[in-house]
Design an enzyme around this catalytic site. Structure first.
Site, short mmCIF file in Angstrom:
data_model
loop_
_atom_site.label_atom_id
_atom_site.label_comp_id
_atom_site.label_asym_id
_atom_site.label_seq_id
_atom_site.Cartn_x
_atom_site.Cartn_y
_atom_site.Cartn_z
N GLU A 119 -29.27 -10.59 11.52
CA GLU A 119 -27.93 -11.34 11.91
C GLU A 119 -26.70 -11.15 11.14
O GLU A 119 -25.52 -11.35 11.30
CB GLU A 119 -28.39 -12.91 12.14
CG GLU A 119 -29.28 -12.97 13.34
CD GLU A 119 -29.24 -14.83 13.25
OE1 GLU A 119 -30.03 -15.19 14.19
OE2 GLU A 119 -28.97 -15.34 12.56
N ARG A 131 -27.06 -12.12 18.72
CA ARG A 131 -27.55 -11.80 17.58
C ARG A 131 -27.33 -12.76 16.30
O ARG A 131 -27.02 -12.68 15.45
CB ARG A 131 -26.58 -10.44 17.06
CG ARG A 131 -27.61 -9.61 15.93
CD ARG A 131 -26.90 -8.37 16.00
NE ARG A 131 -27.67 -7.69 14.86
CZ ARG A 131 -27.90 -6.37 15.13
NH1 ARG A 131 -27.57 -5.40 16.03
NH2 ARG A 131 -28.45 -5.83 14.01
N CYS A 132 -27.34 -14.19 16.74
CA CYS A 132 -27.25 -15.23 16.03
C CYS A 132 -27.21 -16.36 16.98
O CYS A 132 -26.11 -16.73 17.81
CB CYS A 132 -26.09 -15.21 15.16
SG CYS A 132 -25.86 -16.95 14.29
N GLN A 136 -38.40 -12.02 24.22
CA GLN A 136 -38.53 -12.04 22.89
C GLN A 136 -39.62 -12.95 22.29
O GLN A 136 -39.81 -12.98 21.15
CB GLN A 136 -37.04 -12.12 22.16
CG GLN A 136 -35.93 -11.10 22.54
CD GLN A 136 -34.65 -11.56 22.15
OE1 GLN A 136 -33.58 -11.55 22.88
NE2 GLN A 136 -34.56 -12.01 20.86
#
Lengths: 289, 819, 162
Positions: free
Chosen positions: B773, B403-404, B256
């Site tokens: 998020e 996701r966070c 990423q």
């Protein structure tokens, strides 16, 4: 995750398959749907030297009503149960189970015979077949024999089949009048094995009491099991009586022996069995009426 | 080609791109909240606000995406990894002779081999260190022990079975509370023999203690936010391709953050950075799990370097679930104080972070517990104090992401649980209680007691909308009726505040690299464009939304703008896509670079129109003489002139680059309401309805935002009810397959009902905030609050996530309830 | 280990190779035939990323050996459309039924047989029908809508395209 090496054979007749079993003995595994075997091979939990693929035995791919029973050929896939009018209209217990085994893609490939022959207490069909009082047909070098389901399962992953025998058919007696069945399963998510599940097949007497009942339990014992105590608590009793249901549920909870794992503690699983037994009996009774 | 999802006519409003608000230190007191997504461009251009169908989708729906495992290079070799069966053990001997004797096996790489090159250790993103391959001992179950390089993946898999490792098992430390005792030391490579990694405090301790001493009501709860795993459907992998002739290392990699990875690789290996090319192709989901550099990547690169051939390494699912990208694992002891009016006045938190064997969190370096101190949430209170310790245990490196990554989920879960508990404790409806305690719209920009400056918000509007959508009052009535009949129904609320968009250079860096992000736009002579970014989409839809931002500013149809990311040889440097930072940073850079081009276009237009620049005005896609729309030059005409007829005093070309340094973070928020029915017999929870109102500022593409919210909600449901990475007392992972680690299917996932309010960020160039998020952060407490709400009258106060049927069953049995 | 010559019709094209008995069908499709639209997401027959259609039924190609598929007809994502896009592909695009795209080919193959069997499924039937396929991005809402879109388009081709 790559399977180990093996030799692959694809017999074209049952006799040829049995010859191969005789030749290779304990080194060989039968490959039917493969939905348990192939993952086990990928994890190298199973490392067979020989695979005998019976998918080519198309004469074992049948599902038919004959002589007072439903005959399920060894290559009958789970999806065939879902798509069968006979199963859906007359074999409610089997139809219930067919919807909750693994997931739809697995059911397209997995076989009923494999589900039973694997003798895994976590599989759904063993309890179902115990409740139905089914018969397993096996063929070996010395011919064909029938094995009552009560003596089929012998231990964890162990059955009465010899190394040289092939399961060819399962026979489920056609439920008579005033009979009903149900399978109630609690799972953590779709595709998971049961936290616990209860299979019930019963017949009501004219007075509404239970004339006959067989109950199988899933994944709460080291091997597939019948809840004979729960059956005894039902027979001769009025199943609309909450106390009768509770007694049957308590009996089932007492006679199972679940082990604690990520699906829950033993105490939880026992209580789940108590609750599910009551629900399955109630559903079966509704269908029997 | 139809590019629209919904052909309804777009609504036009004044140019929103340059928002007219009072901006002071990146915040404003005058940010109105609206409900309708508006557009300023026609649908042929598809600027901001349009429900444009995604430009990237045709390749994916036809099976033409290119993921890492799809690359097959000539002569490519395959790597497989031998992993430890122990959580803590000395390595006495590695015997690879049988494996090396196998046909097709080229090499077995051990820690000793890497040690010869100084590559057996590597830095983590938090400037800790982590073993690439061990030389002496292993410190977690499934740790990489050595790697086999073979001609194909089947041979490599056989060969790892033929490597014999002799271990001397050591006592592992699995619980972080045991780790504090320092009886077993996880990291004996460190000078100081302790498992303690860091201690961190935020807020005014004395003021907070004083508030608690004078409070009327204090509630306290111990919570565990368990270790979970992103489990993107594509696992991690790479193809390392070192060319000995050019001395160039080309790496296709599931990352990423390709640019940061290139720099880390250069620093770790000593290879010149211009000789390293990281290519992040299509990524099959990231969620933060593809930010870190895992040992496998380094081993694969070294293997290619040593052998001079391409080497492919693709994790299998068990390796992925057992050894990478763990999130959460926070033990919290949290207290909330209220005054005599029931108003929340203070918050006090003690936390213990279990980082496994290395602090490999992907936090900005000044924030060891990430942005956890956002924990006062949406509530205006006087004081708060957060006190944290972090320890090593014999588990894989934790603290990565789900996701966070910045610990906002943990903070929000804690404060939203406490707020509902406090409401129940005081006998006040949890919705009314929130309304009374929210930071008011007029308080923005809001200074929180832990030092944050919230940019904009309107928490009342979002909760009101959610309550209306779900018929909150009706549900409460139904709940009372059901309770009379002994049925258990619960309604849970979560009104979260997120903090994303890291971040301003003065405070935010990873390994020293400031957390800007970048965009480079080139407009071609025919008026088509290509834009490249330092971020990397893993499904977020950048190829569409970035194009829409540029289309909005320049009037070039979004379909005429190609977006590229992920190739470090061509894209401008950036920190990558995680922590909902792409829109706040690279999205802003896109707008700023486009504005530079627009400014140059104005000069060219003035030249072409023989007018003065100041006499021109912008109209959707052209510069025109004020009051004379017929005297105009379209952006396409201007682009052609930029290469064929540009003014003498101007350089040719129409390109711009922007490295955007955000003035502040952005603070998306939302209110979620969840309704559950509970089965008293089995403890099963049925989510009957779930309404999510999100406010992420201006919406670039409503279709994409809906998708982000739905996906985030299911990734909030998952840890709330299903997922947890579990270890036994020996540190062995019990959830190492997708049969044991319970990723929800379409059956478990409810039909999400979503909506939005729009409260723009005053400091972001297009008023956007980021959204990926938010739902993962906001959903778990809504579900937990609903479950507890159903059982509060029975004396149930708290259940830790994941709330399994068994936990509910146990709580009911403890309360004497049975079927 | 036995070697076998397999002959598999994939998307209407005969593919023939000598393979090891243990070669998984998914690897055969991806590596021997270079059809990389079929993906791999797990080892436990859990995720469905590798879903293909074999003789009309959707199965997980990681849980079948290539040799078992010899003589059979296999359909992969690359063969779904007969020029242009199949209504299910169109539905996924139209309704935003995908994000990272990794599970998408498997979902589409599963949905194709689902609609062949049940042309007008309810939302619940769709959710159960795709329950052997995991998606980590979409939360499933829009996948369900994509399949509903396709069902409508297949049943009433003119109405849906109007």
């Amino acid at each position: 995750m790559i399977p180990g090496k093996f030799d692959y054979y694809a017999p074209t007749s049952v006799d040829e398959a049995i010859d191969m079993l005789v030749t290779h003995g304990s080194e060989a595994k039968i490959l039917a749907g493969g939905q348990s075997l192939i993952p086990a091979m990928r994890y190298r939990l199973a490392v067979p030297e020989v695979l005998i693929d019976i998918n080519g035995l198309t004469d074992l791919n049948y599902l038919k009503q004959v002589n007072g029973h439903l005959a399920i050929g060894a290559m009958c896939r789970e999806v065939d149960l879902e798509e069968s009018d006979v199963v859906q209209s007359q074999y409610h217990l089997l139809a219930d189970a067919a919807e909750v085994i693994a997931d739809p893609l697995v059911r397209n490939q997995a076989t009923v015979g494999g589900n039973i022959a694997h003798a895994d207490p976590a599989n759904d069909h063993p309890a179902v077949m115990l409740a139905y009082d089914a018969t397993v047909v096996a063929k070996g070098p010395s011919g064909e024999r029938t094995i009552p389901i009560d003596s089929f399962f012998t231990d964890l992953f162990e059955s009465a089949l010899s190394e040289q025998e092939l399961l060819t058919e399962i026979r489920i007696p056609t439920p008579g009048a005033n009979s009903g069945g149900a399978y109630v399963k609690l799972e953590r998510k779709v595709g998971d094995y049961a936290i616990g599940a209860v299979a019930v097949q019963l017949t009501l007497a004219a007075d509404g009491t239970v004339a006959a009942a067989r109950i199988g339990l899933t994944n709460v014992y080291y091997m597939p099991m019948r809840a004979t105590g729960a059956e005894a608590a039902l027979i001769g009793q009025d199943p609309s009586d909450e106390a009768v249901l509770e007694a049957a549920g308590i009996a089932a909870a007492a006679e199972c022996d679940p082990s604690a794992d990520l699906r829950g503690s033993a105490a939880y699983k026992r209580d789940v069995i108590r609750t599910l037994a009551k629900r399955a009996i109630t559903k079966a009774v509704e269908r029997a009426r | 080609m139809a590019i629209y999802h919904d052909p309804s006519k777009p609504k036009h409003v004044a140019d929103r791109v340059e928002i007219k608000t009072k901006v002071k230190d990146g915040a404003s007191a005058e940010v109105p909240t609206t409900h309708d997504v508006t557009t300023t461009t026609p649908k042929e251009i598809c600027g901001i606000g349009h429900r444009m169908k995604r430009k990237e989708d045709p390749r994916f729906i036809q099976g033409k995406g290119r993921y890492v495992d799809d690359f097959k290079l000539p002569g490519m070799l395959y790597m497989d990894i031998v992993r430890s069966p122990y959580a803590h053990a000395k390595i006495l001997e590695i015997d690879a002779s049988e494996a090396l004797a196998m046909d097709g096996v080229l090499a077995v790489i051990t820690g000793k081999d890497l040690e010869a090159h100084g590559l057996h250790w590597m830095p983590t993103l938090m400037s800790d260190t982590q073993m690439v391959l061990p030389t002496d001992k292993v410190v977690y179950y499934a740790q990489e022990v050595c790697a086999v390089i073979a001609t194909d993946r089947y041979t490599a898999a056989d060969a790892i079975e033929a490597v014999y490792v002799d271990y001397e098992p050591l006592k592992p430390v699995v619980s972080p509370f045991d780790a504090l005792k320092d009886e077993v030391i996880v990291r004996d490579d460190k000078e100081i023999r302790t498992n303690r990694i860091w201690h961190w405090e935020v807020g005014d301790e004395a003021a907070t203690d004083a508030i608690f001493d004078s409070a009327t009501t204090v509630i306290k709860e111990t919570m565990y936010i368990p270790r979970i795993h992103v489990s993107s459907i594509e696992t991690c992998g790479m193809v390392a391709n070192y060319n000995p002739a050019t001395e160039k290392m080309q790496i296709y990699m599931t990352t990423q953050a390709p640019h940061a990875v290139r720099t880390v690789f250069a620093l770790v290996t000593g290879l010149p950075e211009q000789k390293i090319q990281i290519i992040s192709p299509d990524i099959g989901g990231g969620f933060g799990g593809k930010v870190p550099v895992y040992p496998g990547y380094v081993i694969g690169a070294v293997a290619s370097l040593l052998i001079g051939k391409p080497v492919k390494w693709i994790e299998d699912r068990s390796e992925n679930l057992q050894a990478d990208s763990f999130a959460r694992d926070y033990h919290l002891e949290a207290e909330m104080a209220a005054d005599e009016n029931g108003k929340i006045v203070g918050l006090r938190v003690n936390g213990l972070a279990d980082h496994g064997c290395a602090d490999s969190a992907a936090n900005p370096s000044k924030f060891p517990a990430g942005l956890f101190s956002i924990c006062t949430g949406s509530y205006d209170m006087k004081a708060a104090h957060v006190n944290f310790d972090a320890v090593y245990t014999n588990k894989p490196p934790g603290g990565v992401a789900y996701r966070c990554s910045f610990r906002v989920t943990e903070a929000v879960h804690m404060v939203e649980r406490l707020t509902s508990m406090m409401a129940h404790e005081l006998g006040v409806d949890p919705a009314a209680y929130r309304m009374n305690n929210f930071i008011k719209p007029e308080q923005f920009p809001y200074e929180s007691p832990t030092g944050w400056e919230y940019d904009s918000g309107n928490y009342h509007a979002a909760l009101e909308k959610a309550m209306e959508m779900i018929d909150y009052d009706g549900l409460r009535k139904e709940q009372l009726e059901k309770r009379e009949r002994g049925e258990l129904m619960g309604i849970g609320i979560s009104s979260f505040t997120e903090v994303v968009g890291a971040g301003p250079a003065k405070d935010y860096d990873i390994l020293g690299i400031k957390m800007f992000d970048s965009a480079e736009i080139r407009v071609h002579p025919t008026g088509k464009a290509i834009a490249r970014f330092g971020t990397k989409s893993q499904g977020q839809g950048h190829e569409t939304t970035y194009a829409q931002i540029i289309a909005e500013v320049l009037g070039i149809p979004a379909l005429d703008i190609d977006i590229e990311e992920g190739d470090t040889d061509t894209a401008p440097y950036g920190l990558g896509t995680y922590a909902s930072r792409s829109t706040p940073t690279a999205g802003a850079a896109a707008a700023m670079a486009a504005r530079k081009i627009k400014a140059k276009a104005r000069k060219i237009a003035a030249h072409l129109l023989e007018a003065h620049e100041d006499d021109l005005e912008w109209n959707v896609s052209q510069w025109q003489v004020k009051g004379s729309p017929d005297k105009a030059k379209t952006i396409q005409e201007i682009a052609f002139a930029a290469y064929t007829d540009h003014p003498d005093d101007l350089q040719a070309g129409l390109e711009a680059t922007d490295y955007y340094n955000p003035p502040n973070l952005t603070f998306p928020f939302g209110s979620y309401i969840c309704v559950v029915d509970i089965d008293k017999g089995t403890g099963e929870i049925h989510i009957r309805r779930f309404v999510a109102i999100d406010d992420c500022g201006n919406i670039i593409n409503p279709l994409v935002v809906e998708g982000q919210v739905h996906g985030g909600l299911t990734m909030g449901l998952a840890p709330a009810m299903y997922e947890e990475i579990v270890y036994d007392e020996n540190g062995q992972c019990l959830t190492g397959t997708l049969a044991d680690y319970l990723v929800p299917t379409a059956v478990e996932s409810p039909k999400w009902e979503t909506g939005h309010t729009i409260t723009p960020s005053p400091h972001h160039p297009i008023g956007a905030k980021g959204v990926g998020e938010s739902p993962t952060v906001g959903a778990p407490p809504a579900i937990a609050n609903a479950v507890v709400d159903a059982m509060w009258h029975l004396g149930v106060r708290h259940i830790d996530i994941p709330i399994t049927p068994e936990k509910v069953w146990q709580a009911l049995r403890d309360a004497g309830v049975t079927e | 280990m036995s070697q076998h010559n397999v002959s598999i019709n994939i998307n209407g094209t005969e593919h023939s190779h000598d393979v090891d008995a243990r070669l998984l069908l998914v690897h055969y499709i991806r590596e021997n035939c270079d059809l990389t639209g079929t993906h791999i997401g797990c080892d436990s027959t859990s995720c469905g990323a590798c879903t293909v259609i074999v003789d009309g039924r959707a199965i997980k190609s990681c849980t079948m050996f290539a040799v078992q598929a010899s003589g059979k007809e296999v359909e992969t994502i690359e063969g779904v459309a007969d020029g242009g896009l199949h209504p299910i592909q169109e539905g996924f695009w139209e309704m935003h039924g995908l994000q990272c795209g990794y599970c998408t080919p498997g979902m589409i193959m599963c949905a194709k047989t689902l609609l062949e069997k049940n042309p007008d499924p309810t939302e619940e039937e769709i959710r159960w029908g795709i329950s052997g396929n995991l998606c980590r991005c979409t939360g499933y809402n829009k996948i369900v809508e994509a399949i509903q879109y396709a069902a409508e388009k297949i049943n009433q081709p003119e109405a849906a395209s109007a």
